[in-house]
Design a protein around this motif. Structure first.
Motif, PDB file in Angstrom:
ATOM      1  N   GLU A   1      -9.350  10.922  13.218  1.00 55.85           N
ATOM      2  CA  GLU A   1      -9.840  10.225  12.026  1.00 55.85           C
ATOM      3  C   GLU A   1     -10.026  11.229  10.892  1.00 55.85           C
ATOM      4  O   GLU A   1     -10.450  12.366  11.124  1.00 55.85           O
TER       5      GLU A   1
ATOM      6  N   ALA B   1     -10.746   7.012   6.245  1.00 55.69           N
ATOM      7  CA  ALA B   1      -9.724   6.165   5.633  1.00 55.69           C
ATOM      8  C   ALA B   1      -8.430   6.126   6.440  1.00 55.69           C
ATOM      9  O   ALA B   1      -7.644   5.199   6.286  1.00 55.69           O
TER      10      ALA B   1
ATOM     11  N   GLU C   1      -6.768   6.648  10.450  1.00 55.98           N
ATOM     12  CA  GLU C   1      -7.052   6.760  11.882  1.00 55.98           C
ATOM     13  C   GLU C   1      -5.744   6.647  12.658  1.00 55.98           C
ATOM     14  O   GLU C   1      -4.801   5.999  12.210  1.00 55.98           O
TER      15      GLU C   1
ATOM     16  N   ARG D   1      -3.080   4.035  10.877  1.00 47.90           N
ATOM     17  CA  ARG D   1      -3.456   3.039   9.869  1.00 47.90           C
ATOM     18  C   ARG D   1      -4.340   3.674   8.804  1.00 47.90           C
ATOM     19  O   ARG D   1      -4.970   4.705   9.017  1.00 47.90           O
ATOM     20  N   THR D   2      -4.348   3.019   7.645  1.00 47.37           N
ATOM     21  CA  THR D   2      -5.191   3.471   6.549  1.00 47.37           C
ATOM     22  C   THR D   2      -5.869   2.277   5.901  1.00 47.37           C
ATOM     23  O   THR D   2      -5.313   1.177   5.861  1.00 47.37           O
ATOM     24  N   SER D   3      -7.064   2.500   5.422  1.00 43.66           N
ATOM     25  CA  SER D   3      -7.808   1.471   4.672  1.00 43.66           C
ATOM     26  C   SER D   3      -7.863   1.844   3.195  1.00 43.66           C
ATOM     27  O   SER D   3      -8.716   1.346   2.461  1.00 43.66           O
ATOM     28  N   ALA D   4      -6.951   2.709   2.738  1.00 39.28           N
ATOM     29  CA  ALA D   4      -7.019   3.225   1.364  1.00 39.28           C
ATOM     30  C   ALA D   4      -5.676   3.139   0.659  1.00 39.28           C
ATOM     31  O   ALA D   4      -5.208   4.095   0.062  1.00 39.28           O
TER      32      ALA D   4
ATOM     33  N   THR E   1      -4.945  -3.416   0.533  1.00 42.71           N
ATOM     34  CA  THR E   1      -5.849  -2.269   0.672  1.00 42.71           C
ATOM     35  C   THR E   1      -5.727  -1.596   2.026  1.00 42.71           C
ATOM     36  O   THR E   1      -6.240  -0.494   2.213  1.00 42.71           O
ATOM     37  N   LYS E   2      -5.055  -2.258   2.981  1.00 39.14           N
ATOM     38  CA  LYS E   2      -4.907  -1.691   4.316  1.00 39.14           C
ATOM     39  C   LYS E   2      -3.438  -1.734   4.720  1.00 39.14           C
ATOM     40  O   LYS E   2      -2.702  -2.623   4.316  1.00 39.14           O
TER      41      LYS E   2
ATOM     42  N   VAL F   1      -0.801  -0.581   8.262  1.00 37.46           N
ATOM     43  CA  VAL F   1      -0.651  -0.048   9.615  1.00 37.46           C
ATOM     44  C   VAL F   1       0.808   0.307   9.842  1.00 37.46           C
ATOM     45  O   VAL F   1       1.699  -0.505   9.568  1.00 37.46           O
TER      46      VAL F   1
END
Length: 357
Positions: free
Chosen positions: A263, A268, A270, A283-286, A295-296, A298
């Motif tokens: 992470e 942001a 993982e 994946r990213t949330s940014a 916003t996400k 994978v």
């Protein structure tokens, strides 16, 4: 974690290539009144400023008009933007674009964006008239010039992140390839520089103003601070975007990271590294770029991490492209880049991920 919208990657000065400007629209701002105007005294019926932008790439027109005051309750004003061709007798209209206004913003301005009528631009506009019509009469008119808006056309290749490679071996990295203004059936990418070598790349079709990530393989025999000159050639062999980029080669041990969950510091990014050296659920949330509500993201498939501890991969998912670049710095630390592009969005995200257990 460092977020980079592609243009933020540092570049070195390079010899300017032959520019290839292409007209993509027109723009005009008018503030001068036509003879005999205004024909009214009420501030809300008088124009202060008008502007019009015609965008043939997006097939839209954007008009704005500032009035001398707010429109009173129960009243309305029709604002017309009229691009035309300057003739000895005046500005000969090509089309009239109009909007009826009852309310304005705090600056007494109305701004509208609408689809561009098909096929009206038989000639490039050279003049602009902006008029107001209220109480069954023209109350004001501003006149002035329109100028062509040009963009550079051609293919461009640029790094998705600052170029950091392992000296003495081949390192895969992500490049972002864009076909500006026009589409192309083929893009050829080459790279060269003192002390570095890059294998040539051949891409298939790239749509106009689309960006796709690709994997380039770079080799630097020894430690070096150098530069990599990237060229991308489309169907017309445009040289508009040839540039050189900083590249650093350092001794980095060839090793895989330990299996486990990874992470980034801010959470942001993982992913998990399995015992058989597969990166899963990256994946990213940014995902942050203009024009996208996403916003996400994978990465949809597993990525094999070779014994060298360095890999890069791209995949297409419908109209979207995703790219991943990973380089093991320590057994519990991975430096990487996550790339995401769509028809309206292009971004790359740099990160350092640490093993969580």
């Amino acid at each position: 974690m460092v977020l980079s919208l592609l243009a933020a990657v540092t570049l070195l000065p390079a010899t300017q290539a032959q520019a290839e400007p292409v007209v993509v629209g027109s723009h005009g701002v008018v503030t001068g009144h036509a003879p005999g105007m205004p024909a009214a005294s009420e501030p809300w019926r008088i124009l202060v400023r008008g502007s019009l932008e015609l965008d043939s790439r997006a097939d839209t027109w954007k008009g704005s008009a500032t009035l001398g005051g707010a429109v009173p309750a129960g009243e309305s004003v029709m604002v017309s933007w009229i691009p035309g061709i300057q003739r000895p007798a005046g500005c000969e209209p090509l089309i009239q674009l109009a909007e009826t206004v009852t309310t304005l913003d705090a600056a007494n301005t109305v701004s509208v964006t609408r689809p561009l009528p098909e096929g009206f631009l038989t000639e490039q506009p050279s003049c602009l008239r902006v008029t107001t019509f209220s109480r069954n009469a023209v109350s004001d008119e501003l006149v002035g010039e329109m100028a062509s808006v040009t963009w550079m056309a051609g293919a461009q290749a640029r790094p998705a992140a600052p170029l950091r490679v392992a000296a003495g071996r081949t390192t895969p990295v992500l490049l972002m390839v864009t076909s500006h203004v026009r589409g192309t059936s083929n893009v050829a990418v080459t790279g060269s520089g003192p002390g570095v070598r890059m294998r040539d790349l051949a891409l298939g079709p790239v749509l106009a103003d689309r960006t796709v990530p690709v994997v380039a393989k770079i080799r630097a025999p020894g430690i070096a601070d150098s530069e990599l000159a990237l060229t991308a050639r489309d169907d017309l062999a445009s040289t508009s975007f040839d540039q050189s980029w900083e590249i650093r080669a350092r001794r980095i041990a060839a090793r895989r990271p330990l299996a486990g969950s990874y992470e980034s510091t801010d959470g942001a990014v993982e992913f998990r590294l399995t015992e058989d050296n597969r990166v899963v659920r990256l994946r990213t949330s940014a995902v942050l770029c203009e024009g996208s509500s996403v916003t996400k993201a994978v990465y949809p498939v597993e990525i094999h991490l070779p014994r060298s501890g360095a890999t890069a991969a791209v995949t297409q998912l419908g109209s979207r492209w995703l790219g991943a670049q990973l380089l093991t710095r320590k057994r519990d630390r991975v430096r990487g880049t996550f790339a995401y592009t769509s028809p309206t969005c292009s971004m790359s995200l740099q990160f350092v991920a640490r093993r969580q257990g």
